[in-house]
Motif scaffolding. Sequence first.
Motif, PDB file in Angstrom:
ATOM      1  N   GLY A   1      -4.100 -15.876  38.773  1.00  0.00           N
ATOM      2  CA  GLY A   1      -5.441 -16.329  39.089  1.00  0.00           C
ATOM      3  C   GLY A   1      -6.139 -15.462  40.107  1.00  0.00           C
ATOM      4  N   THR A   2      -5.377 -14.725  40.899  1.00  0.00           N
ATOM      5  CA  THR A   2      -5.939 -13.820  41.896  1.00  0.00           C
ATOM      6  C   THR A   2      -6.385 -12.504  41.280  1.00  0.00           C
ATOM      7  N   LEU A   3      -5.707 -12.095  40.215  1.00  0.00           N
ATOM      8  CA  LEU A   3      -5.963 -10.782  39.632  1.00  0.00           C
ATOM      9  C   LEU A   3      -6.969 -10.803  38.492  1.00  0.00           C
ATOM     10  N   VAL A   4      -6.984 -11.865  37.701  1.00  0.00           N
ATOM     11  CA  VAL A   4      -7.835 -11.917  36.512  1.00  0.00           C
ATOM     12  C   VAL A   4      -8.521 -13.276  36.435  1.00  0.00           C
ATOM     13  N   PRO A   5      -9.569 -13.416  35.611  1.00  0.00           N
ATOM     14  CA  PRO A   5     -10.218 -14.719  35.444  1.00  0.00           C
ATOM     15  C   PRO A   5      -9.211 -15.796  35.059  1.00  0.00           C
ATOM     16  N   PHE A   6      -9.502 -17.032  35.451  1.00  0.00           N
ATOM     17  CA  PHE A   6      -8.546 -18.124  35.263  1.00  0.00           C
ATOM     18  C   PHE A   6      -8.158 -18.326  33.805  1.00  0.00           C
ATOM     19  N   ALA A   7      -9.112 -18.187  32.887  1.00  0.00           N
ATOM     20  CA  ALA A   7      -8.794 -18.360  31.471  1.00  0.00           C
ATOM     21  C   ALA A   7      -7.821 -17.280  30.997  1.00  0.00           C
ATOM     22  N   ASP A   8      -8.046 -16.036  31.417  1.00  0.00           N
ATOM     23  CA  ASP A   8      -7.135 -14.950  31.041  1.00  0.00           C
ATOM     24  C   ASP A   8      -5.766 -15.156  31.676  1.00  0.00           C
ATOM     25  N   ALA A   9      -5.758 -15.658  32.897  1.00  0.00           N
ATOM     26  CA  ALA A   9      -4.485 -15.919  33.571  1.00  0.00           C
ATOM     27  C   ALA A   9      -3.664 -16.943  32.806  1.00  0.00           C
ATOM     28  N   ALA A  10      -4.337 -17.998  32.324  1.00  0.00           N
ATOM     29  CA  ALA A  10      -3.627 -19.059  31.609  1.00  0.00           C
ATOM     30  C   ALA A  10      -3.230 -18.639  30.205  1.00  0.00           C
ATOM     31  N   ASP A  11      -4.162 -18.051  29.464  1.00  0.00           N
ATOM     32  CA  ASP A  11      -3.942 -17.764  28.056  1.00  0.00           C
ATOM     33  C   ASP A  11      -3.123 -16.509  27.805  1.00  0.00           C
ATOM     34  N   ASP A  12      -3.093 -15.619  28.799  1.00  0.00           N
ATOM     35  CA  ASP A  12      -2.389 -14.351  28.578  1.00  0.00           C
ATOM     36  C   ASP A  12      -1.237 -14.163  29.565  1.00  0.00           C
ATOM     37  N   VAL A  13      -1.554 -14.014  30.859  1.00  0.00           N
ATOM     38  CA  VAL A  13      -0.538 -13.598  31.825  1.00  0.00           C
ATOM     39  C   VAL A  13       0.601 -14.602  31.933  1.00  0.00           C
ATOM     40  N   VAL A  14       0.280 -15.867  32.217  1.00  0.00           N
ATOM     41  CA  VAL A  14       1.337 -16.863  32.412  1.00  0.00           C
ATOM     42  C   VAL A  14       2.111 -17.100  31.132  1.00  0.00           C
ATOM     43  N   GLN A  15       1.398 -17.188  30.030  1.00  0.00           N
ATOM     44  CA  GLN A  15       2.083 -17.415  28.759  1.00  0.00           C
ATOM     45  C   GLN A  15       2.952 -16.216  28.375  1.00  0.00           C
ATOM     46  N   ARG A  16       2.448 -15.022  28.640  1.00  0.00           N
ATOM     47  CA  ARG A  16       3.181 -13.814  28.275  1.00  0.00           C
ATOM     48  C   ARG A  16       4.454 -13.641  29.109  1.00  0.00           C
ATOM     49  N   PHE A  17       4.355 -13.876  30.426  1.00  0.00           N
ATOM     50  CA  PHE A  17       5.470 -13.568  31.310  1.00  0.00           C
ATOM     51  C   PHE A  17       6.337 -14.763  31.673  1.00  0.00           C
ATOM     52  N   ALA A  18       5.834 -15.969  31.457  1.00  0.00           N
ATOM     53  CA  ALA A  18       6.642 -17.149  31.762  1.00  0.00           C
ATOM     54  C   ALA A  18       6.879 -18.032  30.547  1.00  0.00           C
ATOM     55  N   GLY A  19       6.179 -17.733  29.450  1.00  0.00           N
ATOM     56  CA  GLY A  19       6.358 -18.524  28.244  1.00  0.00           C
ATOM     57  C   GLY A  19       5.830 -19.937  28.362  1.00  0.00           C
ATOM     58  N   LEU A  20       4.868 -20.173  29.271  1.00  0.00           N
ATOM     59  CA  LEU A  20       4.331 -21.503  29.498  1.00  0.00           C
ATOM     60  C   LEU A  20       2.858 -21.556  29.109  1.00  0.00           C
ATOM     61  N   ARG A  21       2.448 -22.710  28.633  1.00  0.00           N
ATOM     62  CA  ARG A  21       1.040 -22.930  28.291  1.00  0.00           C
ATOM     63  C   ARG A  21       0.405 -23.788  29.381  1.00  0.00           C
ATOM     64  N   LEU A  22      -0.530 -23.201  30.093  1.00  0.00           N
ATOM     65  CA  LEU A  22      -1.271 -23.915  31.121  1.00  0.00           C
ATOM     66  C   LEU A  22      -2.759 -23.817  30.801  1.00  0.00           C
ATOM     67  N   SER A  23      -3.504 -24.779  31.276  1.00  0.00           N
ATOM     68  CA  SER A  23      -4.954 -24.722  31.110  1.00  0.00           C
ATOM     69  C   SER A  23      -5.558 -23.844  32.206  1.00  0.00           C
ATOM     70  N   ALA A  24      -6.756 -23.335  31.945  1.00  0.00           N
ATOM     71  CA  ALA A  24      -7.452 -22.537  32.957  1.00  0.00           C
ATOM     72  C   ALA A  24      -7.722 -23.370  34.205  1.00  0.00           C
ATOM     73  N   SER A  25      -8.020 -24.665  34.011  1.00  0.00           N
ATOM     74  CA  SER A  25      -8.293 -25.523  35.162  1.00  0.00           C
ATOM     75  C   SER A  25      -7.058 -25.704  36.026  1.00  0.00           C
ATOM     76  N   THR A  26      -5.867 -25.722  35.408  1.00  0.00           N
ATOM     77  CA  THR A  26      -4.630 -25.835  36.184  1.00  0.00           C
ATOM     78  C   THR A  26      -4.409 -24.583  37.023  1.00  0.00           C
ATOM     79  N   VAL A  27      -4.649 -23.409  36.426  1.00  0.00           N
ATOM     80  CA  VAL A  27      -4.526 -22.159  37.178  1.00  0.00           C
ATOM     81  C   VAL A  27      -5.534 -22.134  38.320  1.00  0.00           C
ATOM     82  N   LEU A  28      -6.750 -22.589  38.038  1.00  0.00           N
ATOM     83  CA  LEU A  28      -7.786 -22.626  39.070  1.00  0.00           C
ATOM     84  C   LEU A  28      -7.350 -23.510  40.242  1.00  0.00           C
TER      85      LEU A  28
END
Length: 356
Positions: free
Chosen positions: A49-76
């Motif tokens: 969430g610090t490096l990229v927009p919250f939606a990108d953080a949820a849909d790409d970074v977290v899912q890619r590197f942790a295998g988890l599905r989070l909402s953008a609002s949760t990352v925010l």
Amino acid sequence: MLTLHGAVRIRRAYYYCQRCHQGYVPYDEALGLSDGISPGLRPLVCLAGTLVPFADAADDVVQRFAGLRLSASTVLRCTETAGTRLYAQQRQGRMVRPTQPEPGWSARRLAGQPAAYIGLDAFSVPMQGPGATQAEHRMLYTALLYTPDKKHTRYLVDFELDALAEQVRSLAAACGVIEVEDLIAVTDGGNGLEEALQRHLATNLVTILDWYHAAQHVHDFGSALHPDDAAAARAWSEQAKSILYERGGRALVDYLSNLELPPRTRAEVREEWRKLIGYFTNNAHRTDYPTYRANGWDIGSGPTEAGCKIIGERLKGSGMRWVEAGALTVAALRALYISGPQHWDGFWEQPHTAAA
């Protein structure tokens, strides 16, 4: 039931309040869970969430590197909660302790060199008004403390200039720089920057006007003086900048004061001439570039400009608008991250609620 990374299943009681319509899981507090995010996962979510927009953080970074599905609002929420905690402790003067020592802060300096430089500048942040309307931009101040060899740099941000200057003093102490006389500040000519540092550090703090900002003022007047002759404008600017560089601001004021403008010079050009004289008169005490160069001191604010750019990239994306609290918390984390991995890790290694 909570599943962590698809491997560990935990059963815990869930309570729902009929009056306030809020759910509550007591064991989450014991485990250090927030929004269903464990203490081990939280640094990754906040980093995304610090490096990229919250939606990108949820849909790409977290899912890619942790295998988890989070909402953008949760990352925010996760990012802003951590940023709020970081900013609050910095406001209290408690700076993050790095996980690894940084001996460069206390290393022996060459003769005449400062213990550290202070940089201070600001950049505009697009703001959001009531009902998601667009509001006027606000200036976010960015400060940094860095060693002369540029090997160690710490960043801080705040919308309030005096609050930021006060944090700079705490940061200097945390880095082992106790004597203000061992600091040199390099800033542009922005209103209030020098005064804020002097109020919160020392009235005799050595300050230097960034050479490139000073030179730009000279260049702009050269273009106004010779609007139709680029070669003449360039020649005049180079001559004036040479005086500033080799002899300092007071010599440039003398040169400008004795400058004979052509009889038909437009009134607006004469006004710019008057403003330029006033600018260098007011900044004469921090434009002694020959002495600064002889001492081996920095005269440019390149590190500060770079810091503003890197922090600003996260806040000034296409279509972005922020409320003040959200922008500040994300910027605080971003500033911590670019201060170095030992500082980012140091923040997350601070004590958290222990699991039962």
